[in-house]
Design a protein around this motif. Structure first.
Motif, PDB file in Angstrom:
ATOM      1  N   VAL A   4       0.840  -1.201   0.000  1.00  0.00           N
ATOM      2  CA  VAL A   4       0.000   0.000   0.000  1.00  0.00           C
ATOM      3  C   VAL A   4       0.875   1.252   0.000  1.00  0.00           C
ATOM      4  CG1 VAL A   4      -1.636   1.352   1.373  1.00  0.00           C
ATOM      5  CG2 VAL A   4      -2.009  -1.100   1.026  1.00  0.00           C
ATOM      6  N   ILE A   5       1.966   1.218   0.752  1.00  0.00           N
ATOM      7  CA  ILE A   5       2.875   2.370   0.767  1.00  0.00           C
ATOM      8  C   ILE A   5       3.448   2.601  -0.623  1.00  0.00           C
ATOM      9  CG2 ILE A   5       5.148   3.115   1.610  1.00  0.00           C
ATOM     10  CD1 ILE A   5       4.343   2.034   4.337  1.00  0.00           C
ATOM     11  N   TYR A   6       3.874   1.541  -1.288  1.00  0.00           N
ATOM     12  CA  TYR A   6       4.389   1.689  -2.646  1.00  0.00           C
ATOM     13  C   TYR A   6       3.295   2.195  -3.592  1.00  0.00           C
ATOM     14  CZ  TYR A   6       5.655   0.448  -7.390  1.00  0.00           C
ATOM     15  OH  TYR A   6       5.870   0.488  -8.748  1.00  0.00           O
ATOM     16  N   GLU A   7       2.109   1.621  -3.510  1.00  0.00           N
ATOM     17  CA  GLU A   7       1.023   2.044  -4.400  1.00  0.00           C
ATOM     18  C   GLU A   7       0.674   3.512  -4.206  1.00  0.00           C
ATOM     19  OE1 GLU A   7      -2.082  -0.689  -3.538  1.00  0.00           O
ATOM     20  OE2 GLU A   7      -1.155  -2.357  -4.651  1.00  0.00           O
ATOM     21  N   THR A   8       0.799   4.000  -2.973  1.00  0.00           N
ATOM     22  CA  THR A   8       0.549   5.417  -2.713  1.00  0.00           C
ATOM     23  C   THR A   8       1.620   6.281  -3.356  1.00  0.00           C
ATOM     24  OG1 THR A   8      -0.474   4.797  -0.605  1.00  0.00           O
ATOM     25  CG2 THR A   8       0.104   7.123  -0.895  1.00  0.00           C
ATOM     26  N   MET A   9       2.852   5.777  -3.363  1.00  0.00           N
ATOM     27  CA  MET A   9       3.955   6.539  -3.949  1.00  0.00           C
ATOM     28  C   MET A   9       3.847   6.661  -5.465  1.00  0.00           C
ATOM     29  SD  MET A   9       7.169   5.213  -1.700  1.00  0.00           S
ATOM     30  CE  MET A   9       7.342   5.691   0.035  1.00  0.00           C
ATOM     31  N   VAL A  10       3.102   5.781  -6.091  1.00  0.00           N
ATOM     32  CA  VAL A  10       2.959   5.845  -7.552  1.00  0.00           C
ATOM     33  C   VAL A  10       1.514   6.138  -7.956  1.00  0.00           C
ATOM     34  CG1 VAL A  10       4.931   4.334  -7.950  1.00  0.00           C
ATOM     35  CG2 VAL A  10       2.645   3.329  -7.730  1.00  0.00           C
ATOM     36  N   ALA A  11       0.669   6.478  -6.986  1.00  0.00           N
ATOM     37  CA  ALA A  11      -0.746   6.723  -7.274  1.00  0.00           C
ATOM     38  C   ALA A  11      -0.914   7.985  -8.110  1.00  0.00           C
ATOM     39  CB  ALA A  11      -1.529   6.859  -5.964  1.00  0.00           C
ATOM     40  N   PRO A  12      -1.949   8.046  -8.937  1.00  0.00           N
ATOM     41  CA  PRO A  12      -2.203   9.250  -9.738  1.00  0.00           C
ATOM     42  C   PRO A  12      -2.802  10.355  -8.883  1.00  0.00           C
ATOM     43  CG  PRO A  12      -3.941   7.644 -10.077  1.00  0.00           C
ATOM     44  CD  PRO A  12      -2.918   6.972  -9.215  1.00  0.00           C
ATOM     45  N   PRO A  13      -2.877  11.567  -9.408  1.00  0.00           N
ATOM     46  CA  PRO A  13      -3.536  12.657  -8.679  1.00  0.00           C
ATOM     47  C   PRO A  13      -5.008  12.321  -8.428  1.00  0.00           C
ATOM     48  CG  PRO A  13      -2.315  13.479 -10.593  1.00  0.00           C
ATOM     49  CD  PRO A  13      -2.351  12.000 -10.716  1.00  0.00           C
ATOM     50  N   VAL A  14      -5.568  12.905  -7.373  1.00  0.00           N
ATOM     51  CA  VAL A  14      -6.983  12.673  -7.075  1.00  0.00           C
ATOM     52  C   VAL A  14      -7.876  13.512  -7.975  1.00  0.00           C
ATOM     53  CG1 VAL A  14      -6.529  11.993  -4.691  1.00  0.00           C
ATOM     54  CG2 VAL A  14      -6.978  14.403  -5.217  1.00  0.00           C
ATOM     55  N   GLU A  15      -7.295  14.530  -8.599  1.00  0.00           N
ATOM     56  CA  GLU A  15      -7.995  15.331  -9.606  1.00  0.00           C
ATOM     57  C   GLU A  15      -7.038  15.589 -10.763  1.00  0.00           C
ATOM     58  OE1 GLU A  15     -11.445  18.076  -7.505  1.00  0.00           O
ATOM     59  OE2 GLU A  15      -9.578  19.012  -8.143  1.00  0.00           O
ATOM     60  N   ARG A  16      -7.618  15.872 -11.916  1.00  0.00           N
ATOM     61  CA  ARG A  16      -6.810  16.120 -13.105  1.00  0.00           C
ATOM     62  C   ARG A  16      -5.879  17.316 -12.889  1.00  0.00           C
ATOM     63  NH1 ARG A  16      -7.381  19.430 -17.609  1.00  0.00           N
ATOM     64  NH2 ARG A  16      -6.442  18.608 -19.544  1.00  0.00           N
ATOM     65  N   ILE A  17      -4.632  17.169 -13.306  1.00  0.00           N
ATOM     66  CA  ILE A  17      -3.665  18.266 -13.251  1.00  0.00           C
ATOM     67  C   ILE A  17      -3.712  18.992 -14.585  1.00  0.00           C
ATOM     68  CG2 ILE A  17      -1.261  18.882 -12.851  1.00  0.00           C
ATOM     69  CD1 ILE A  17      -2.634  17.537 -10.465  1.00  0.00           C
ATOM     70  N   ASP A  18      -4.014  20.296 -14.556  1.00  0.00           N
ATOM     71  CA  ASP A  18      -4.263  21.003 -15.816  1.00  0.00           C
ATOM     72  C   ASP A  18      -3.055  21.753 -16.355  1.00  0.00           C
ATOM     73  OD1 ASP A  18      -4.139  23.011 -13.979  1.00  0.00           O
ATOM     74  OD2 ASP A  18      -6.054  23.946 -14.502  1.00  0.00           O
ATOM     75  N   ARG A  19      -1.960  21.819 -15.601  1.00  0.00           N
ATOM     76  CA  ARG A  19      -0.751  22.453 -16.104  1.00  0.00           C
ATOM     77  C   ARG A  19       0.442  22.030 -15.260  1.00  0.00           C
ATOM     78  NH1 ARG A  19       1.460  26.697 -13.133  1.00  0.00           N
ATOM     79  NH2 ARG A  19       0.091  27.887 -11.737  1.00  0.00           N
ATOM     80  N   ARG A  20       1.628  22.430 -15.697  1.00  0.00           N
ATOM     81  CA  ARG A  20       2.825  22.175 -14.922  1.00  0.00           C
ATOM     82  C   ARG A  20       2.977  23.239 -13.839  1.00  0.00           C
ATOM     83  NH1 ARG A  20       7.640  21.619 -19.143  1.00  0.00           N
ATOM     84  NH2 ARG A  20       8.801  21.438 -17.196  1.00  0.00           N
ATOM     85  N   TYR A  21       3.427  22.817 -12.684  1.00  0.00           N
ATOM     86  CA  TYR A  21       3.691  23.744 -11.588  1.00  0.00           C
ATOM     87  C   TYR A  21       5.180  23.745 -11.283  1.00  0.00           C
ATOM     88  CZ  TYR A  21      -1.352  23.670 -10.900  1.00  0.00           C
ATOM     89  OH  TYR A  21      -2.707  23.773 -11.097  1.00  0.00           O
TER      90      TYR A  21
END
Length: 370
Positions: free
Chosen positions: A202-219
């Motif tokens: 679970v710790i590994y899966e969290t480290m590679v999990a996608p964003p919880v919302e779409r990322i619309d640009r680079r920060y």
């Protein structure tokens, strides 16, 4: 609370308290100009450190916040109050908001064969050469701000880990991004994961999990560090297997071994994606003043990052750290709290690259350092 997950945490479980945004961060800072750059390490502080000779505190003597009081000086710069310490600065905005800025280069010297610094065309490049010939290149602009971080192997192949030289045209400017809190639809215990209770997978899966919302640009890295609702788009791991003594940033030896599972997950994630960047966030309880707590929390984050490299071989260049003082209490108390003296980790790669699997090429005319 806006952005809270669907499943509320059990009322008796203080370590699962929802993430908070301090009231001072609900509006843009009074002074919106870029924050001052962190102090560059002095040449003697970039001497390579042999394996087994690791130093966490950089230029600072001692290991408690009280040791810093005689090393700190105060100045007013550009409408802000700036507190200078040997290896970082704390900035207070006229509105009362405070920020801390450190320098990752202190950590990179561990195990290095050579370190060289050169200035070309207004850019300063610090090249850390490792025993196998790998080079980690950090490029900062004339204003002292990070532009790029690159890893080049002995064959000349390059991996761009951080590219702040490209500015997304949708960026408004400054370092603070005012976004609404994300809507979190995943189970709460997978959004903020307890390292003490979660199995390694679970710790590994969290480290590679996608964003919880779409990322619309680079920060940029600064936008991520100083914009809470940007960071909240990525799940995090609460490293509650280690706690710090009051006023200290040292990780006791008996707790250091508890980072093994975290390190295993980080190394596995970085092996999968060599461009991955993880932010280690430091926190304090509410005892003491905000300047002390910001410095202390930043040192706690740096201590964890340093230990992960020195003891568990996590590549230093894939980690960055930031302190938040008492701004994000998990236990809502003004008194001493071991739960609040902690670090958290989150993967910020999708925020840096706009949610893309790989970074887009740099703009025309921008070449990697040679």
């Amino acid at each position: 609370m806006p952005g809270a997950p669907n499943a509320a945490p059990p009322p008796s479980r203080v370590q699962n308290a929802p993430p908070t945004v301090a009231p001072a961060f609900r509006t843009a800072p009074t002074v919106q100009a870029p924050l001052p750059a962190p102090p560059p390490p002095r040449r003697e502080n970039l001497t390579p450190l042999a394996v087994g000779a690791g130093v966490v505190a950089g230029a600072v003597i001692g290991a408690t916040i009280a040791d810093l009081h005689n090393q700190r000086r105060e100045a007013v710069e550009g409408g802000r109050t700036v507190y200078h310490e040997p290896d970082r600065i704390i900035i207070r905005d006229p509105s009362g908001q405070t920020y801390v800025r450190g320098n990752d280069l202190y950590r990179f010297r561990y195990g290095a064969r050579d370190i060289r610094t050169e200035t070309l065309g207004g850019e300063t490049r610090t090249v850390v050469v490792r025993p196998d010939g790998t080079e980690v290149i950090t490029v900062v602009g004339a204003d002292g701000r990070l532009l790029r971080r690159i890893r080049r192997d002995s064959y000349g192949r390059e991996v761009i880990i951080i590219d702040n030289s490209y500015r997304d045209p949708r960026a408004v400017g400054g370092f603070y991004v005012d976004l609404p809190p994300p809507v979190v639809s995943i189970p709460y215990d997978r959004y903020i994961v307890s390292a003490e209770e979660a199995p390694p997978e679970v710790i590994y899966e969290t480290m590679v999990a996608p964003p919880v919302e779409r990322i619309d640009r680079r920060y940029t890295l600064d936008e991520i560090r100083y914009s809470p609702t940007v960071r909240q788009r990525m799940p995090s791991i609460d490293v509650n297997t280690i706690n710090f003594a009051t006023g200290s940033w040292e990780i006791p030896p008996d707790q250091a071994a508890k980072l093994q599972v975290i390190a295993d997950g980080l190394n596995r994630a970085i092996q999968q994606n060599p461009r991955a960047v993880f932010l280690i966030e430091g926190h304090t309880d509410a005892v003491g003043n905000d300047v002390d707590n910001l410095s202390l929390s930043d040192r706690r984050a740096e201590s964890a990052a340093t230990l992960l490299t020195q003891q568990f071989n996590v590549p230093a260049e894939n980690l960055t750290s930031q302190g938040y003082g008492e701004q994000y209490l998990k236990e809502q108390t003004d008194g001493p709290s071991a739960i609040n003296r902690r670090v958290t980790i989150r993967n910020i790669t999708p925020l840096l690259n706009g949610g893309q699997a790989s970074l887009p090429p740099p703009p025309p005319g921008t070449a990697p350092p040679r």
